[in-house]
Design an enzyme around this catalytic site. Sequence first.
Site, mmCIF file in Angstrom:
data_model
loop_
_atom_site.group_PDB
_atom_site.id
_atom_site.type_symbol
_atom_site.label_atom_id
_atom_site.label_comp_id
_atom_site.label_asym_id
_atom_site.label_seq_id
_atom_site.Cartn_x
_atom_site.Cartn_y
_atom_site.Cartn_z
ATOM 1 N N GLY A 33 0.792 -1.216 0.000
ATOM 2 C CA GLY A 33 0.000 0.000 0.000
ATOM 3 C C GLY A 33 0.830 1.274 0.000
ATOM 4 C CG HIS A 34 -1.413 4.865 0.410
ATOM 5 N ND1 HIS A 34 -2.597 5.448 0.042
ATOM 6 C CD2 HIS A 34 -1.611 4.420 1.664
ATOM 7 C CE1 HIS A 34 -3.458 5.379 1.025
ATOM 8 N NE2 HIS A 34 -2.878 4.760 2.030
ATOM 9 C CG ASN A 35 2.061 7.223 2.389
ATOM 10 O OD1 ASN A 35 2.505 7.733 1.364
ATOM 11 N ND2 ASN A 35 0.950 7.640 2.968
#
Length: 354
Positions: free
Chosen positions: A257-259
């Site tokens: 996922g993001h980050n």
Amino acid sequence: MEQNCFFPPHQGIRLGDLANRIGAELSDAAGADRLIHGVAPVYRAKPGDVCYMLSRKNRDELQDCHASAIICDKAISSIVPDNIPVLLTPKPHTAFALAGALLHETAMRPSYITSERGVAAGAFVDPTARLEAGVEVEPTAVIGAGAEIGSGTRVAAGAVIGPNVRIGRDCTISAGASILCALVGNNVIIHPGARIGQDGFGYAPGPKGGMIKIVQVGRVIIQDHVEIGANTTIDRGTMDDTVIGEGTKIDNLVQIGHNVRIGRYCGIVSQVGIAGSTKIGDGVMIGGGTGVNGHITIGDGVQIAAMSGVASDVPPGERYGGIPARPMRDFLRDIAEMAMRASERQKKKGGKDE
């Protein structure tokens, strides 16, 4: 097995030279001039093959083994027939991996799809893209505006490199992969169908019960010597970057996922899902099918058993397993207690039936 047209045998490496290259000791110098052409499992190895053994459980397979050499630890070398030279090493698995890379170099990364070299006529390369000498782009690949690709990198058929993406040298971007909003280091392997740099899954509650999309303006940073498996997805960051550390190996069908920030030299097995903003340290190993909660930290050197659910922080050096994931000693104790209770219930049920 019939001749393998996909990975033909090597022209031959002297067994003595192979021993030196993989850091093993040849048990019988008389066999040093044998030529090794390929690798095979113990049970069907033929002359010209090298295989390896990790334990005595392969003893029965030796009856049908005609290998030209076997890689193993000295502790189990006594079970190898006298007519088969042994390559002695305390790390047979590692030695076999090195031998395989020497004997089947073309199998170490995805191969060419077509026989064309250079930039194929059927590829589309935007006029503003910058490709160093030695870049190869196969037919139907697309290189976007402002993209930069280093020498020795190959972009396979059907791959898409988005605008302003930067890819280092000696990389392999396999068929059908897409790379957007990303900076990719040197000697990176991206397998077919991987999706890198698409926006992450981020939404805020809407005024009428729906969801409003949160803008995703971060990047994906992939450091040197990373390998990313087929159909794996790595989302770009929301505002910060998603980072994959140097030397990390990611299997097929993984969702990142993001980050998310993954450290150096990690191993992440198939069907792992890592939710947004999780931080993973160096040297972490995550077993297949594991789910990792978002906004948590997994320390350096952690090992997570397959099919686990990691809901909270994991301290460095720990071995966790289960759902929810907990220290392995606690997980194994819980499993033993559940098995004991199930056995007791079965005994009581059997007694009533009597």
